[in-house]
Write an enzyme that holds these catalytic residues in place. Structure first.
Site, PDB file in Angstrom:
ATOM      1  CE  LYS A 113     -57.751  88.955 -24.154  1.00  0.00           C
ATOM      2  NZ  LYS A 113     -57.174  89.504 -25.403  1.00  0.00           N
TER       3      LYS A 113
ATOM      4  CG  HIS B 170     -53.817  91.482 -31.781  1.00  0.00           C
ATOM      5  ND1 HIS B 170     -53.252  90.567 -30.929  1.00  0.00           N
ATOM      6  CD2 HIS B 170     -55.125  91.141 -31.869  1.00  0.00           C
ATOM      7  CE1 HIS B 170     -54.179  89.709 -30.520  1.00  0.00           C
ATOM      8  NE2 HIS B 170     -55.322  90.029 -31.081  1.00  0.00           N
TER       9      HIS B 170
ATOM     10  NE  ARG C 247     -49.954  91.031 -27.444  1.00  0.00           N
ATOM     11  CZ  ARG C 247     -49.564  91.491 -28.639  1.00  0.00           C
ATOM     12  NH1 ARG C 247     -48.316  91.808 -28.876  1.00  0.00           N
ATOM     13  NH2 ARG C 247     -50.452  91.632 -29.596  1.00  0.00           N
TER      14      ARG C 247
ATOM     15  CE1 TYR D 294     -89.831  75.952 -18.076  1.00  0.00           C
ATOM     16  CE2 TYR D 294     -87.423  75.976 -18.175  1.00  0.00           C
ATOM     17  CZ  TYR D 294     -88.614  76.246 -17.498  1.00  0.00           C
ATOM     18  OH  TYR D 294     -88.560  76.798 -16.249  1.00  0.00           O
TER      19      TYR D 294
HETATM   20  C1  LIG Z   1     -56.386  88.763 -26.122  1.00  0.00           C
HETATM   21  C2  LIG Z   1     -55.153  89.273 -26.708  1.00  0.00           C
HETATM   22  C3  LIG Z   1     -54.048  88.424 -26.858  1.00  0.00           C
HETATM   23  C4  LIG Z   1     -54.134  86.928 -26.655  1.00  0.00           C
HETATM   24  O1  LIG Z   1     -54.910  86.364 -27.701  1.00  0.00           O
HETATM   25  P1  LIG Z   1     -55.099  84.774 -27.880  1.00  0.00           P
HETATM   26  O2  LIG Z   1     -55.871  84.640 -29.125  1.00  0.00           O
HETATM   27  O3  LIG Z   1     -55.859  84.316 -26.672  1.00  0.00           O
HETATM   28  O4  LIG Z   1     -53.751  84.177 -27.935  1.00  0.00           O
HETATM   29  C5  LIG Z   1     -52.855  89.003 -27.275  1.00  0.00           C
HETATM   30  N1  LIG Z   1     -52.770  90.327 -27.548  1.00  0.00           N
HETATM   31  C6  LIG Z   1     -53.827  91.164 -27.434  1.00  0.00           C
HETATM   32  C7  LIG Z   1     -53.668  92.604 -27.758  1.00  0.00           C
HETATM   33  C8  LIG Z   1     -55.049  90.667 -27.029  1.00  0.00           C
HETATM   34  O5  LIG Z   1     -56.107  91.481 -26.918  1.00  0.00           O
END
Ligand SMILES: *Cc1c(COP(=O)(O)O)cnc(C)c1O
Length: 385
Positions: free
Chosen positions: A41, A170, A229, A272
């Site tokens: 992303k 998450h 992930r 500046y």
């Molecule tokens: C961005 C994201 C991740 C990865 O998160 P990190 O903190 O970069 O490891 C995993 N799962 C979801 C749903 C996310 O949005």
């Protein structure tokens, strides 16, 4: 090409993926080893989504993840066929594209699931479209309440055009070593585990079970399940509180050149606001790098150094939109067009995390903030045939 470039070390990405693979191997007490999803992303956290995705898949990642439908479309247009998770919610008008591109949306409620099912049905081919059920175990963002998960899983798997490809949650504080936060993460994971058991008890296969972001991948083996992930970890960073840290290497190196050198008299001011005054007769180097490139203006006046020929040189005065100045000293060893390391690389004064810390933010924002006008230059990696 302009002097300011983001060198993307794909060999470091491959190294980081192998490090994660090794770390999670056997976390379930043996095979199967959890899969790895590469979050790409925000243009792969500023690194360039297509190149990062290709390298990640070659290095053994099974899934990719994006936040927007357009990001998914970009990967499909580049010929990438791997499964792509869509972490954020799409609008109703985007859902047709989600189905057509076969992105895998994260679904948190019945209304969205039903709406997507109608588009999936229209996309036709009698083929089932995978979705991930998202469970809110404590993040308070997307996701259904834990007690709603099993009925929602049944609803999804009962749709003609849908299949439950996975179930995910998450973590909110998995990168913290504070005792309260550790207990919170353990509780999130226990709640999620309970939800998975309940879904199974209803006779529904939860699909790929996934909970671990960076902190949970490194520090919580019980979070690995079927797929991790970790985002920022694969780009070479982790919060300094993550323990024990995994040895990873920054993928992005921001470089530029000294494009102009001039002498400034003692008492002369730079940039500046005239916030910097030469303490002696000195030489100033001008770098074609400003806040519009992603060097945060908040670094102005803070302790910040770039590296030229192995030596550190401090900023002088405010960072401008397109340029900044450094103090080269009274008898400079630096020549015009010498290479400058801003962050990352072999021996930087600062990495993205150290810059972030100076201004009260996180490495993510520094990497994502490197603007589109900075060319990404990719190092070659040995391609698997
Ligand atoms: C961005 C994201 C991740 C990865 O998160 P990190 O903190 O970069 O490891 C995993 N799962 C979801 C749903 C996310 O949005």
């Amino acid at each position: 090409m302009r002097a300011t470039q983001a060198i993307i070390h794909l060999e470091n990405l491959t190294f980081n993926i192998h490090a994660v693979k090794k770390h999670i191997a056997g976390s379930g007490g043996g095979p199967p080893v959890p899969k790895i999803c590469m979050p790409v992303k925000a243009d792969a956290y500023g690194h360039g989504a297509v190149e990062i995705a290709k390298t990640a898949l070659e290095a053994g990642c099974s899934h990719l993840a994006v936040a927007t439908v357009d990001e998914g479309a970009q990967l499909r247009a580049a010929g990438i066929k791997a499964p792509i998770l869509l972490f954020s919610e799409a609008t109703p008008e985007e859902l047709e594209t989600v189905a057509r591109l076969n992105l895998i949306p994260f679904v948190s409620d019945r209304e969205y699931a039903a709406l997507y099912a109608s588009y999936a049905e229209k996309a036709g081919k009698n083929e089932k479209h995978g979705v991930f059920l998202k469970v809110d175990s404590g993040m308070g963002r997307l996701g259904c309440a834990p007690e709603e998960a099993a009925p929602l899983a049944q609803f999804i798997s009962g749709q003609k055009a849908l299949s439950l490809a996975g179930t995910a949650t998450h973590c909110a504080v998995s990168d913290s070593r504070d005792a309260g936060n550790k207990a919170f993460t353990a509780r999130q994971l226990a709640v999620f585990k309970g939800v998975i058991d309940e879904i199974k008890k209803c006779g529904v296969n939860p699909g790929i079970v996934s909970a671990a972001n960076t902190g949970a991948t490194v520090s919580y083996p019980q979070a690995h399940f079927d797929m991790v992930r970790p985002g920022i970890l694969l780009y070479g960073y982790q919060d300094e509180e993550v323990e024990p840290p995994l040895a990873v290497k920054p993928v992005m190196e921001l470089v530029t050149q000294v494009v102009h050198i001039k002498k400034i008299r003692k008492g002369g001011t730079v940039s500046y606001g005239r916030t910097w005054t030469a303490p002696e007769d000195t030489f100033i180097g001008v770098l074609p790098l400003g806040y519009a490139d992603g060097l945060p203006r908040l670094l102005s006046g803070r302790d910040f150094y770039v590296v030229i020929n192995g030596r550190q040189y401090p900023l002088a005065g405010r960072i401008c939109m397109d340029q900044c100045m450094i103090n080269l000293g009274a008898t400079p060893a630096v020549k015009r067009y010498d290479a400058v390391t801003v962050f990352g690389g072999e021996k930087p004064a600062f990495d993205a995390a150290a810059i972030a810390k100076r201004i009260g933010t996180i490495s993510y924002e520094i990497c994502c903030g490197v603007n589109k006008r900075v060319p990404r230059v990719y190092t070659a990696t040995p391609r698997l045939s």
